[in-house]
Design a protein around this motif. Structure first.
Motif, PDB file in Angstrom:
ATOM      1  N   LYS A 146     -20.298  71.989 -31.154  1.00 25.99           N
ATOM      2  CA  LYS A 146     -20.965  72.615 -32.297  1.00 25.99           C
ATOM      3  C   LYS A 146     -20.526  71.932 -33.579  1.00 25.99           C
ATOM      4  N   ASN A 147     -21.232  72.242 -34.644  1.00 29.22           N
ATOM      5  CA  ASN A 147     -20.831  71.744 -35.949  1.00 29.22           C
ATOM      6  C   ASN A 147     -19.522  72.398 -36.366  1.00 29.22           C
ATOM      7  N   ALA A 148     -18.740  71.648 -37.070  1.00 25.07           N
ATOM      8  CA  ALA A 148     -17.553  72.184 -37.729  1.00 25.07           C
ATOM      9  C   ALA A 148     -17.726  71.825 -39.205  1.00 25.07           C
ATOM     10  N   GLY A 149     -18.780  72.330 -39.777  1.00 26.83           N
ATOM     11  CA  GLY A 149     -19.194  71.948 -41.120  1.00 26.83           C
ATOM     12  C   GLY A 149     -20.187  70.798 -41.014  1.00 26.83           C
ATOM     13  N   PRO A 150     -20.723  70.324 -42.135  1.00 29.73           N
ATOM     14  CA  PRO A 150     -21.758  69.293 -42.095  1.00 29.73           C
ATOM     15  C   PRO A 150     -21.251  67.888 -41.761  1.00 29.73           C
ATOM     16  N   PHE A 151     -19.935  67.709 -41.689  1.00 31.85           N
ATOM     17  CA  PHE A 151     -19.389  66.377 -41.493  1.00 31.85           C
ATOM     18  C   PHE A 151     -18.565  66.211 -40.218  1.00 31.85           C
ATOM     19  N   TRP A 152     -18.389  67.271 -39.453  1.00 32.17           N
ATOM     20  CA  TRP A 152     -17.557  67.234 -38.246  1.00 32.17           C
ATOM     21  C   TRP A 152     -18.273  67.881 -37.069  1.00 32.17           C
ATOM     22  N   VAL A 153     -17.934  67.411 -35.867  1.00 28.53           N
ATOM     23  CA  VAL A 153     -18.364  68.006 -34.608  1.00 28.53           C
ATOM     24  C   VAL A 153     -17.099  68.465 -33.899  1.00 28.53           C
ATOM     25  N   THR A 154     -17.157  69.619 -33.256  1.00 29.24           N
ATOM     26  CA  THR A 154     -16.010  70.107 -32.510  1.00 29.24           C
ATOM     27  C   THR A 154     -16.425  70.495 -31.093  1.00 29.24           C
ATOM     28  N   PHE A 155     -15.524  70.290 -30.167  1.00 34.99           N
ATOM     29  CA  PHE A 155     -15.713  70.645 -28.759  1.00 34.99           C
ATOM     30  C   PHE A 155     -14.673  71.688 -28.395  1.00 34.99           C
ATOM     31  N   ASP A 156     -15.079  72.689 -27.638  1.00 30.79           N
ATOM     32  CA  ASP A 156     -14.161  73.681 -27.106  1.00 30.79           C
ATOM     33  C   ASP A 156     -14.217  73.588 -25.596  1.00 30.79           C
ATOM     34  N   LEU A 157     -13.080  73.310 -24.987  1.00 27.03           N
ATOM     35  CA  LEU A 157     -12.973  73.239 -23.528  1.00 27.03           C
ATOM     36  C   LEU A 157     -12.138  74.420 -23.067  1.00 27.03           C
ATOM     37  N   PHE A 158     -12.785  75.402 -22.465  1.00 24.57           N
ATOM     38  CA  PHE A 158     -12.118  76.598 -21.961  1.00 24.57           C
ATOM     39  C   PHE A 158     -11.818  76.384 -20.480  1.00 24.57           C
ATOM     40  N   PHE A 159     -10.546  76.207 -20.165  1.00 30.43           N
ATOM     41  CA  PHE A 159     -10.148  75.976 -18.781  1.00 30.43           C
ATOM     42  C   PHE A 159     -10.251  77.280 -17.991  1.00 30.43           C
ATOM     43  N   ASP A 160     -10.433  77.159 -16.686  1.00 33.02           N
ATOM     44  CA  ASP A 160     -10.660  78.340 -15.858  1.00 33.02           C
ATOM     45  C   ASP A 160      -9.368  79.016 -15.407  1.00 33.02           C
ATOM     46  N   GLY A 161      -8.317  78.836 -16.159  1.00 32.73           N
ATOM     47  CA  GLY A 161      -7.054  79.515 -15.883  1.00 32.73           C
ATOM     48  C   GLY A 161      -5.883  78.765 -16.475  1.00 32.73           C
ATOM     49  N   ALA A 162      -4.756  79.462 -16.536  1.00 34.44           N
ATOM     50  CA  ALA A 162      -3.556  78.890 -17.136  1.00 34.44           C
ATOM     51  C   ALA A 162      -3.068  77.654 -16.374  1.00 34.44           C
ATOM     52  N   GLU A 163      -3.202  77.668 -15.056  1.00 36.81           N
ATOM     53  CA  GLU A 163      -2.732  76.530 -14.262  1.00 36.81           C
ATOM     54  C   GLU A 163      -3.509  75.256 -14.597  1.00 36.81           C
ATOM     55  N   ASN A 164      -4.831  75.342 -14.617  1.00 31.94           N
ATOM     56  CA  ASN A 164      -5.624  74.162 -14.967  1.00 31.94           C
ATOM     57  C   ASN A 164      -5.428  73.766 -16.422  1.00 31.94           C
ATOM     58  N   TYR A 165      -5.232  74.732 -17.302  1.00 34.71           N
ATOM     59  CA  TYR A 165      -4.929  74.399 -18.699  1.00 34.71           C
ATOM     60  C   TYR A 165      -3.654  73.552 -18.770  1.00 34.71           C
ATOM     61  N   ARG A 166      -2.588  74.038 -18.146  1.00 38.23           N
ATOM     62  CA  ARG A 166      -1.311  73.302 -18.178  1.00 38.23           C
ATOM     63  C   ARG A 166      -1.454  71.908 -17.566  1.00 38.23           C
ATOM     64  N   LYS A 167      -2.230  71.825 -16.521  1.00 34.60           N
ATOM     65  CA  LYS A 167      -2.364  70.560 -15.803  1.00 34.60           C
ATOM     66  C   LYS A 167      -3.206  69.528 -16.554  1.00 34.60           C
ATOM     67  N   TYR A 168      -4.244  69.977 -17.256  1.00 35.10           N
ATOM     68  CA  TYR A 168      -5.225  69.028 -17.796  1.00 35.10           C
ATOM     69  C   TYR A 168      -5.411  69.018 -19.315  1.00 35.10           C
ATOM     70  N   HIS A 169      -4.870  69.979 -20.049  1.00 35.50           N
ATOM     71  CA  HIS A 169      -5.230  70.066 -21.478  1.00 35.50           C
ATOM     72  C   HIS A 169      -4.822  68.837 -22.293  1.00 35.50           C
ATOM     73  N   ASN A 170      -3.787  68.153 -21.873  1.00 34.86           N
ATOM     74  CA  ASN A 170      -3.411  66.934 -22.605  1.00 34.86           C
ATOM     75  C   ASN A 170      -3.567  65.688 -21.730  1.00 34.86           C
ATOM     76  N   SER A 171      -4.562  65.717 -20.882  1.00 30.42           N
ATOM     77  CA  SER A 171      -4.856  64.576 -20.014  1.00 30.42           C
ATOM     78  C   SER A 171      -5.160  63.339 -20.852  1.00 30.42           C
ATOM     79  N   PRO A 172      -4.618  62.191 -20.472  1.00 28.35           N
ATOM     80  CA  PRO A 172      -4.952  60.953 -21.175  1.00 28.35           C
ATOM     81  C   PRO A 172      -6.453  60.655 -21.177  1.00 28.35           C
ATOM     82  N   ALA A 173      -7.172  61.221 -20.212  1.00 29.70           N
ATOM     83  CA  ALA A 173      -8.623  61.002 -20.157  1.00 29.70           C
ATOM     84  C   ALA A 173      -9.334  61.621 -21.359  1.00 29.70           C
ATOM     85  N   LEU A 174      -8.727  62.613 -22.011  1.00 28.04           N
ATOM     86  CA  LEU A 174      -9.316  63.258 -23.189  1.00 28.04           C
ATOM     87  C   LEU A 174      -8.757  62.686 -24.491  1.00 28.04           C
TER      88      LEU A 174
END
Length: 102
Positions: A14-42
């Motif tokens: 979505k827009n984050a104002g007229p000059f920025w785009v933002t993405f929200d990635l909601f992981f399907d649980g705490a385990e996947n969040y811990r495992k992937y939230h700072n993945s080098p792929a992102l």
């Protein structure tokens, strides 16, 4: 390897104002969040490759309480400009769904 679509129950852009785009990635649980939230792929390099943005300007904000990560980058042109193809940036997330996380 798991893909974003496999470990997130909701992904949006979505827009984050007229000059920025933002993405929200909601992981399907705490385990996947811990495992992937700072993945080098992102990394900022992914957003350079997929969206043509300067990787030095990509911002990543982890939100552990919600098991989600917010990633923002500056738009190439302001919202509503002549070159605009997605006024609200609501379709930008689609490219992320197939990203393989490590």
């Amino acid at each position: 390897m798991a893909k974003v679509r496999d470990v997130c129950h909701h992904v949006r852009s979505k827009n984050a104002g007229p000059f920025w785009v933002t993405f929200d990635l909601f992981f399907d649980g705490a385990e996947n969040y811990r495992k992937y939230h700072n993945s080098p792929a992102l990394s900022p390099a992914l957003f350079e490759r997929l969206y043509g943005t300067d990787p030095a300007l990509v911002k990543t904000i982890p939100v552990e309480d919600l098991a989600m990560v917010k990633i923002s980058y500056p738009r190439a042109t302001p919202q509503g400009g002549m070159e605009e193809r997605d006024m609200h940036s609501g379709q930008q997330y689609v490219r992320l769904l197939e990203v393989e996380l490590d």
